[in-house]
Design a protein around this motif. Sequence first.
Motif, PDB file in Angstrom:
ATOM      1  N   LEU A 184      33.365  37.983  42.142  1.00 15.10           N
ATOM      2  CA  LEU A 184      32.578  37.779  40.917  1.00 15.10           C
ATOM      3  C   LEU A 184      31.942  39.092  40.459  1.00 15.10           C
ATOM      4  CD1 LEU A 184      30.869  34.378  41.716  1.00 15.10           C
ATOM      5  CD2 LEU A 184      32.471  34.814  39.850  1.00 15.10           C
ATOM      6  N   TYR A 185      31.493  39.887  41.422  1.00 13.03           N
ATOM      7  CA  TYR A 185      30.928  41.198  41.095  1.00 13.03           C
ATOM      8  C   TYR A 185      31.967  42.081  40.410  1.00 13.03           C
ATOM      9  CZ  TYR A 185      29.553  46.039  41.771  1.00 13.03           C
ATOM     10  OH  TYR A 185      29.293  47.373  41.571  1.00 13.03           O
ATOM     11  N   LEU A 186      33.184  42.120  40.969  1.00 11.32           N
ATOM     12  CA  LEU A 186      34.251  42.925  40.360  1.00 11.32           C
ATOM     13  C   LEU A 186      34.591  42.415  38.967  1.00 11.32           C
ATOM     14  CD1 LEU A 186      36.696  43.482  43.366  1.00 11.32           C
ATOM     15  CD2 LEU A 186      35.069  45.114  42.374  1.00 11.32           C
ATOM     16  N   LYS A 187      34.666  41.088  38.817  1.00  7.69           N
ATOM     17  CA  LYS A 187      34.975  40.494  37.519  1.00  7.69           C
ATOM     18  C   LYS A 187      33.884  40.833  36.497  1.00  7.69           C
ATOM     19  CE  LYS A 187      35.721  36.014  35.343  1.00  7.69           C
ATOM     20  NZ  LYS A 187      35.626  34.577  35.489  1.00  7.69           N
ATOM     21  N   HIS A 188      32.646  40.713  36.920  1.00  9.00           N
ATOM     22  CA  HIS A 188      31.513  41.042  36.052  1.00  9.00           C
ATOM     23  C   HIS A 188      31.534  42.521  35.651  1.00  9.00           C
ATOM     24  CE1 HIS A 188      27.420  40.845  34.483  1.00  9.00           C
ATOM     25  NE2 HIS A 188      27.156  41.934  35.185  1.00  9.00           N
ATOM     26  N   LYS A 189      31.811  43.362  36.631  1.00  7.75           N
ATOM     27  CA  LYS A 189      31.858  44.810  36.383  1.00  7.75           C
ATOM     28  C   LYS A 189      32.967  45.148  35.380  1.00  7.75           C
ATOM     29  CE  LYS A 189      32.164  49.154  38.889  1.00  7.75           C
ATOM     30  NZ  LYS A 189      32.364  49.786  40.183  1.00  7.75           N
ATOM     31  N   ASN A 190      34.154  44.532  35.550  1.00  6.73           N
ATOM     32  CA  ASN A 190      35.267  44.778  34.643  1.00  6.73           C
ATOM     33  C   ASN A 190      34.975  44.272  33.233  1.00  6.73           C
ATOM     34  OD1 ASN A 190      36.854  46.033  36.560  1.00  6.73           O
ATOM     35  ND2 ASN A 190      37.862  44.143  37.169  1.00  6.73           N
ATOM     36  N   GLU A 191      34.349  43.082  33.128  1.00  3.64           N
ATOM     37  CA  GLU A 191      34.035  42.507  31.808  1.00  3.64           C
ATOM     38  C   GLU A 191      32.990  43.337  31.058  1.00  3.64           C
ATOM     39  OE1 GLU A 191      32.850  38.486  32.590  1.00  3.64           O
ATOM     40  OE2 GLU A 191      34.901  37.806  32.876  1.00  3.64           O
ATOM     41  N   HIS A 192      32.052  43.930  31.811  1.00  2.42           N
ATOM     42  CA  HIS A 192      30.983  44.664  31.149  1.00  2.42           C
ATOM     43  C   HIS A 192      31.261  46.159  31.019  1.00  2.42           C
ATOM     44  CE1 HIS A 192      28.949  40.894  31.909  1.00  2.42           C
ATOM     45  NE2 HIS A 192      28.175  41.233  30.899  1.00  2.42           N
ATOM     46  N   SER A 193      32.371  46.625  31.614  1.00  3.95           N
ATOM     47  CA  SER A 193      32.717  48.040  31.449  1.00  3.95           C
ATOM     48  C   SER A 193      33.603  48.267  30.232  1.00  3.95           C
ATOM     49  CB  SER A 193      33.431  48.558  32.700  1.00  3.95           C
ATOM     50  OG  SER A 193      34.672  47.936  32.869  1.00  3.95           O
ATOM     51  N   SER A 194      34.210  47.183  29.727  1.00  5.84           N
ATOM     52  CA  SER A 194      35.091  47.345  28.552  1.00  5.84           C
ATOM     53  C   SER A 194      34.371  47.028  27.266  1.00  5.84           C
ATOM     54  CB  SER A 194      36.315  46.450  28.663  1.00  5.84           C
ATOM     55  OG  SER A 194      36.042  45.199  29.185  1.00  5.84           O
TER      56      SER A 194
END
Length: 194
Positions: A184-194
């Motif tokens: 979930l952390y990785l998913k959140h990081k990817n969603e908020h980095s783009s």
Amino acid sequence: MEQPLNEQSSLELIESMINKAKNSFSESGTLYLLWGIVIFICSLTQFIGERLNYEHTNYVWYLTWVMAIYQVIYISRRSKKERAKTYTADMLKYVWICFAVCMFLGIFILISRGAYSSVVPVILVMYGMPTFLSGSILKFRSLVIGGIACWVLSFLSIQFPDQYQPLFICAAVVIAWIIPGYLLYLKHKNEHSS
């Protein structure tokens, strides 16, 4: 004057609300990771302490009360920032409230009846319930797998002597909370980095 929603607009609105609930609940996986790490540390400390014949290894479980206080503060601060409540978010909240109440009552009843050898298997069964339901509601397969793993570990734990049961809790929280929390952390990081 607002126009009535057609079928397609209604479906899009519902889908966007579900996605908002997913994002608001899972946020960055913080609570899964933190609870997983705290429970892992407590279980491993208890296992090692018992092997070394330390008397008060159960005191390590007071860390869970500290974590519970932190969670209440964390959630209350986060809920003040949320603009809209959704049905999905409410469902998840009630699943976890139900879990907390059942966990407290279940452990209290088992300990008051002297059924100490049943505590860990029952805890593992209860860990599986909110994890599986949350994964199903959010359509997040890692949580569903984690919930099922808790149930399997519960069954396996009764096949081993009581002194090894804390290790089953360690395995359960890694599979059910730490790994999904990290994903979930990785998913959140990817969603908020783009």
